[in-house]
Design an enzyme around this catalytic site. Structure first.
Site, PDB file in Angstrom:
ATOM      1  N   ASP A  46       0.867  -1.189   0.000  1.00  0.00           N
ATOM      2  CA  ASP A  46       0.000   0.000   0.000  1.00  0.00           C
ATOM      3  C   ASP A  46       0.902   1.237   0.000  1.00  0.00           C
ATOM      4  O   ASP A  46       1.652   1.481   0.938  1.00  0.00           O
ATOM      5  CB  ASP A  46      -0.892  -0.024   1.238  1.00  0.00           C
ATOM      6  CG  ASP A  46      -1.936   1.085   1.246  1.00  0.00           C
ATOM      7  OD1 ASP A  46      -1.875   1.973   0.370  1.00  0.00           O
ATOM      8  OD2 ASP A  46      -2.794   1.069   2.134  1.00  0.00           O
ATOM      9  N   ASP A  95      -2.926   2.490  -5.986  1.00  0.00           N
ATOM     10  CA  ASP A  95      -1.887   2.541  -4.958  1.00  0.00           C
ATOM     11  C   ASP A  95      -1.802   1.275  -4.105  1.00  0.00           C
ATOM     12  O   ASP A  95      -1.144   1.262  -3.070  1.00  0.00           O
ATOM     13  CB  ASP A  95      -2.085   3.766  -4.047  1.00  0.00           C
ATOM     14  CG  ASP A  95      -3.440   3.770  -3.353  1.00  0.00           C
ATOM     15  OD1 ASP A  95      -4.287   2.917  -3.679  1.00  0.00           O
ATOM     16  OD2 ASP A  95      -3.659   4.637  -2.492  1.00  0.00           O
ATOM     17  N   GLU A  96      -2.442   0.187  -4.538  1.00  0.00           N
ATOM     18  CA  GLU A  96      -2.411  -1.062  -3.775  1.00  0.00           C
ATOM     19  C   GLU A  96      -2.275  -2.256  -4.711  1.00  0.00           C
ATOM     20  O   GLU A  96      -2.912  -2.302  -5.761  1.00  0.00           O
ATOM     21  CB  GLU A  96      -3.687  -1.234  -2.956  1.00  0.00           C
ATOM     22  CG  GLU A  96      -3.936  -0.190  -1.887  1.00  0.00           C
ATOM     23  CD  GLU A  96      -5.227  -0.469  -1.151  1.00  0.00           C
ATOM     24  OE1 GLU A  96      -5.267  -1.440  -0.374  1.00  0.00           O
ATOM     25  OE2 GLU A  96      -6.202   0.270  -1.362  1.00  0.00           O
TER      26      GLU A  96
END
Length: 410
Positions: free
Chosen positions: A9, A103-104
């Site tokens: 993350d 973003d993950e």
């Protein structure tokens, strides 16, 4: 063989990227917004979060909590590029990488341990490369499955590394609030709380029959989640199930009520959906229209199913407008969304009638230009220069770095 899953993350991703790109912003409270006219915080730096600034907060409210807050308009192309490059880093350690959002990502490193050492060694290598190449940090969770890996990555932020071993799971979950589990949102949390289920431990021990009686087949899955059980695999790009729909939505810089302005945005969204469908050779019969009003909480969605399969912009647009005309808008509009579903792969052939062939060839030429020079380089005359980017530039959760689920951002 037990699996070793990693969830990575990127910490305060948009804000961290902006701080890395501009030294003047480093160490200062900043908030990223989707567009110059929109007043909602997309994300904020950890310096701003410490002062009470939260995602979804109005700018005026954020400024009241943190008077020194610096507002930055997001640059989606920059975020998209960095996210794609970070996913390339992941693939240096395992081919089994699943992008969950911009973003993950999940990584299955089970088969990589004999090459690179322990999962912690791989995690430290990844963290070092991301920091060195992009000057941002990430938090990594390592666990036996995807559910627990994501839970672990949330335990230590920013720049954390948390390992959740099988023997630790019962202790960790016992008093963990149910809403900390990925997949349990506010509504589900409320339903569970009404059944006196507040922690994962309580959920894992709850009577399965009562859960399935309330939630159907999802009830069994909920009990498993409370026990930390998750058998879903990491699904790399190219191995996903067939896509069921193609959609795009846009939060507007200003709430609008003018029918002409609404139709112009519907045309833009129809082109975004249509171009993606054409790029991947799919057509669909069902057109969805979604509207969210200015109060943020009120919304509606309607759909219609056509007799034939379509992916042309004008056909999607015409259907969306016809849906809109069946509804009397109660408030100014904040967000618009269009979707195409009931998909099938089409064969490569031109329409029988000349007028239809001309439209198809024109769209094909426009798609080729936009693929080479960038999205919306060539567009419809009603989307005049300066207007086509009037929507808030917020990256949707459905964004993916590759494939038909990739959302072009600008």
């Amino acid at each position: 063989m037990n699996s070793t899953i990693m969830h990575v993350d990127q910490n305060a991703f948009f804000a961290s990227v902006e701080q890395a790109a501009n030294p003047a912003l480093q160490g200062k409270p900043i908030a990223v917004v989707g567009g110059s006219g929109r007043t909602v915080i997309t994300t904020s730096s950890y310096e701003a979060r410490a002062k009470g600034v939260k995602t979804g907060m109005a700018v005026w409210e954020a400024k009241r909590a943190c008077p020194e807050l610096l507002i930055v308009v997001g640059d989606n192309k920059k975020y998209q590029y960095i996210s794609t490059e970070i996913n390339r880093i992941f693939r240096d350690y395992t081919p089994e990488v699943e992008a969950f959002s911009i973003d993950e990502s999940w990584l299955d490193v089970t088969r990589s341990l004999s090459i690179f050492g322990s999962a912690a060694d791989i995690a430290r290598k990844i963290k070092s490369r991301i920091r060195h190449e992009f000057n941002i940090t990430c938090s990594i969770g390592i666990a036996p499955n995807k559910l627990l890996a994501k839970l672990a990555s949330d335990m230590e932020k920013p720049d954390g590394l948390t390992i959740l071993r099988p023997e630790d799971v019962p202790r960790v979950l016992e008093n963990m609030p149910v809403q900390e589990l990925c997949g349990i949102g506010k509504k589900m949390q409320q339903h569970l709380n009404m059944m006196n289920i507040y922690t994962c431990g309580e959920l894992g021990r709850f009577d399965e029959a009562r859960l399935t009686g309330k939630f159907g087949i999802v009830g069994k899955r909920l009990k498993e989640m409370g026990q930390g059980v998750d058998n879903s695999p990491v699904v790399p790009y190219g191995e996903e199930d067939d896509v069921k729909s193609v959609s795009h939505s846009r939060t507007l810089d200003q709430d609008i009520s003018d029918p002409g302005e609404i139709r112009r945005f519907l045309l833009q969204l129809s082109e975004m959906v249509g171009s993606r469908a054409r790029r991947y050779g799919v057509t669909g019969r069902t057109i969805h229209l979604y509207v969210r009003y200015a109060d943020f909480f009120s919304s509606w969605g309607k759909q219609t199913t056509l007799l034939s399969y379509v992916n042309r912009t004008d056909e999607i647009y015409k259907t969306a407008v016809s849906i809109l005309e069946t509804v009397e808008l109660e408030q100014p509009v904040r967000l618009l969304g269009i979707g195409l579903s009931s998909l099938r792969h089409q064969s490569e052939q031109l329409p029988l009638f000349e007028e239809e062939r001309k439209k198809t060839e024109a769209l094909k030429a426009m798609d080729e230009v936009n693929a080479r020079f960038g999205v919306m380089s060539v567009t419809f005359g009603t989307l005049v220069p300066g207007k086509e980017k009037a929507g808030s530039r917020v990256i949707p959760p459905s964004w993916r770095p590759d494939g038909i689920s990739k959302i072009d951002v600008h």
